[in-house]
Design a protein around this motif. Structure first.
Motif, PDB file in Angstrom:
ATOM      1  N   GLY A  68      27.960  33.043  38.462  1.00 24.57           N
ATOM      2  CA  GLY A  68      29.316  33.490  38.753  1.00 24.57           C
ATOM      3  C   GLY A  68      29.736  33.221  40.178  1.00 24.57           C
ATOM      4  N   THR A  69      31.016  33.408  40.395  1.00 24.77           N
ATOM      5  CA  THR A  69      31.569  33.295  41.746  1.00 24.77           C
ATOM      6  C   THR A  69      31.428  34.643  42.445  1.00 24.77           C
ATOM      7  OG1 THR A  69      33.769  33.975  41.017  1.00 24.77           O
ATOM      8  CG2 THR A  69      33.265  31.610  40.923  1.00 24.77           C
ATOM      9  N   ASP A  70      31.808  34.673  43.709  1.00 26.24           N
ATOM     10  CA  ASP A  70      31.789  35.946  44.430  1.00 26.24           C
ATOM     11  C   ASP A  70      32.724  36.951  43.772  1.00 26.24           C
ATOM     12  OD1 ASP A  70      29.941  35.095  46.286  1.00 26.24           O
ATOM     13  OD2 ASP A  70      31.438  34.557  47.797  1.00 26.24           O
ATOM     14  N   LYS A  71      33.881  36.478  43.323  1.00 24.12           N
ATOM     15  CA  LYS A  71      34.839  37.360  42.664  1.00 24.12           C
ATOM     16  C   LYS A  71      34.239  37.910  41.372  1.00 24.12           C
ATOM     17  CE  LYS A  71      39.260  36.491  42.774  1.00 24.12           C
ATOM     18  NZ  LYS A  71      40.592  35.906  42.527  1.00 24.12           N
ATOM     19  N   ASP A  72      33.549  37.059  40.601  1.00 22.96           N
ATOM     20  CA  ASP A  72      32.876  37.513  39.379  1.00 22.96           C
ATOM     21  C   ASP A  72      31.869  38.617  39.698  1.00 22.96           C
ATOM     22  OD1 ASP A  72      34.224  35.636  37.829  1.00 22.96           O
ATOM     23  OD2 ASP A  72      32.582  34.178  37.902  1.00 22.96           O
ATOM     24  N   HIS A  73      31.100  38.400  40.746  1.00 20.00           N
ATOM     25  CA  HIS A  73      30.076  39.366  41.134  1.00 20.00           C
ATOM     26  C   HIS A  73      30.698  40.705  41.506  1.00 20.00           C
ATOM     27  CE1 HIS A  73      27.186  41.303  43.906  1.00 20.00           C
ATOM     28  NE2 HIS A  73      26.335  40.927  42.973  1.00 20.00           N
ATOM     29  N   TYR A  74      31.764  40.677  42.283  1.00 24.04           N
ATOM     30  CA  TYR A  74      32.400  41.925  42.691  1.00 24.04           C
ATOM     31  C   TYR A  74      33.055  42.643  41.507  1.00 24.04           C
ATOM     32  CZ  TYR A  74      31.548  40.722  47.524  1.00 24.04           C
ATOM     33  OH  TYR A  74      30.942  40.410  48.717  1.00 24.04           O
ATOM     34  N   PHE A  76      32.078  42.408  38.371  1.00 24.77           N
ATOM     35  CA  PHE A  76      30.939  42.935  37.609  1.00 24.77           C
ATOM     36  C   PHE A  76      30.452  44.247  38.227  1.00 24.77           C
ATOM     37  CE2 PHE A  76      26.274  43.227  37.602  1.00 24.77           C
ATOM     38  CZ  PHE A  76      26.034  43.374  36.243  1.00 24.77           C
ATOM     39  N   TRP A  77      30.274  44.254  39.533  1.00 25.50           N
ATOM     40  CA  TRP A  77      29.761  45.442  40.223  1.00 25.50           C
ATOM     41  C   TRP A  77      30.742  46.605  40.136  1.00 25.50           C
ATOM     42  CZ3 TRP A  77      31.395  47.735  44.951  1.00 25.50           C
ATOM     43  CH2 TRP A  77      30.555  48.777  45.377  1.00 25.50           C
ATOM     44  N   LEU A  78      32.024  46.333  40.388  1.00 25.58           N
ATOM     45  CA  LEU A  78      33.017  47.403  40.360  1.00 25.58           C
ATOM     46  C   LEU A  78      33.172  47.992  38.961  1.00 25.58           C
ATOM     47  CD1 LEU A  78      35.686  45.856  42.750  1.00 25.58           C
ATOM     48  CD2 LEU A  78      34.288  47.887  43.189  1.00 25.58           C
ATOM     49  N   LEU A  79      33.155  47.148  37.934  1.00 25.07           N
ATOM     50  CA  LEU A  79      33.242  47.657  36.564  1.00 25.07           C
ATOM     51  C   LEU A  79      32.018  48.495  36.217  1.00 25.07           C
ATOM     52  CD1 LEU A  79      34.746  44.599  34.680  1.00 25.07           C
ATOM     53  CD2 LEU A  79      35.829  46.829  35.040  1.00 25.07           C
ATOM     54  N   ILE A  88      40.646  47.566  40.152  1.00 26.03           N
ATOM     55  CA  ILE A  88      40.068  46.305  40.623  1.00 26.03           C
ATOM     56  C   ILE A  88      41.164  45.286  40.882  1.00 26.03           C
ATOM     57  CG2 ILE A  88      38.531  44.398  39.996  1.00 26.03           C
ATOM     58  CD1 ILE A  88      36.936  46.494  38.341  1.00 26.03           C
ATOM     59  N   GLY A  89      42.176  45.274  40.019  1.00 29.63           N
ATOM     60  CA  GLY A  89      43.311  44.376  40.236  1.00 29.63           C
ATOM     61  C   GLY A  89      44.002  44.651  41.555  1.00 29.63           C
ATOM     62  N   ASN A  90      44.102  45.918  41.919  1.00 29.67           N
ATOM     63  CA  ASN A  90      44.721  46.264  43.208  1.00 29.67           C
ATOM     64  C   ASN A  90      43.903  45.733  44.381  1.00 29.67           C
ATOM     65  OD1 ASN A  90      46.820  47.601  41.951  1.00 29.67           O
ATOM     66  ND2 ASN A  90      45.846  49.604  42.091  1.00 29.67           N
ATOM     67  N   VAL A  91      42.603  45.708  44.236  1.00 28.32           N
ATOM     68  CA  VAL A  91      41.740  45.187  45.307  1.00 28.32           C
ATOM     69  C   VAL A  91      41.950  43.683  45.487  1.00 28.32           C
ATOM     70  CG1 VAL A  91      39.334  44.751  45.951  1.00 28.32           C
ATOM     71  CG2 VAL A  91      39.988  46.981  45.026  1.00 28.32           C
ATOM     72  N   PHE A  92      42.072  42.960  44.371  1.00 28.39           N
ATOM     73  CA  PHE A  92      42.191  41.500  44.421  1.00 28.39           C
ATOM     74  C   PHE A  92      43.646  41.017  44.376  1.00 28.39           C
ATOM     75  CE2 PHE A  92      37.815  41.973  42.816  1.00 28.39           C
ATOM     76  CZ  PHE A  92      37.160  41.185  43.751  1.00 28.39           C
ATOM     77  N   GLU A  96      45.939  43.856  36.011  1.00 21.10           N
ATOM     78  CA  GLU A  96      44.742  44.215  35.266  1.00 21.10           C
ATOM     79  C   GLU A  96      44.433  43.208  34.160  1.00 21.10           C
ATOM     80  OE1 GLU A  96      45.211  47.796  32.602  1.00 21.10           O
ATOM     81  OE2 GLU A  96      47.053  47.962  33.772  1.00 21.10           O
ATOM     82  N   GLY A  97      45.457  42.541  33.634  1.00 21.19           N
ATOM     83  CA  GLY A  97      45.233  41.512  32.624  1.00 21.19           C
ATOM     84  C   GLY A  97      44.410  40.355  33.171  1.00 21.19           C
TER      85      GLY A  97
END
Length: 111
Positions: A68-74, A76-79, A88-92, A96-97
């Protein structure tokens, strides 16, 4: 490891509810009680921990770091920590979709 997408999704989204007690000092043992012979011994340190879930989580984390990418990793971790898609959408700065789409692609990589 060979899991279907639905099983992995359910596991990751519910992992935050796994009781984790990694702190040895949480036993509330007093230093003065260390040498008492009649002191009851607490043997349930690992009873609250589901070791198989922790092992599976660590294996998934290692795979996510590889594929995964860094975004995928984060994501995954946050979920796995119990955050919602919206949080999580607000962070990135995405909706949410989009987080669900990214997570779905990650699940395909894992399964």
């Amino acid at each position: 490891m060979n899991y279907d997408k639905a099983t992995l999704k359910k596991f990751i989204l519910n992992y935050h509810s796994v009781q984790k007690n990694d702190d040895v000092n949480a036993c509330n043992n007093d230093l003065r009680d260390f040498f008492r012979l009649n002191n009851p011994v607490e043997t349930d340190f690992y009873d609250d921990n589901n070791i198989e879930d922790v092992i599976l989580y660590n294996e998934l984390k290692a795979i996510v770091e590889k594929v995964g990418t860094d975004k995928d990793h984060y994501i995954f971790w946050l979920l796995s920590e119990g955050y919602s898609y919206k949080e999580i959408g607000n962070v990135f700065y995405v909706n949410e979709g989009r987080v669900k789409q990214i997570f779905d692609v990650l699940l395909r990589k894992l399964s």
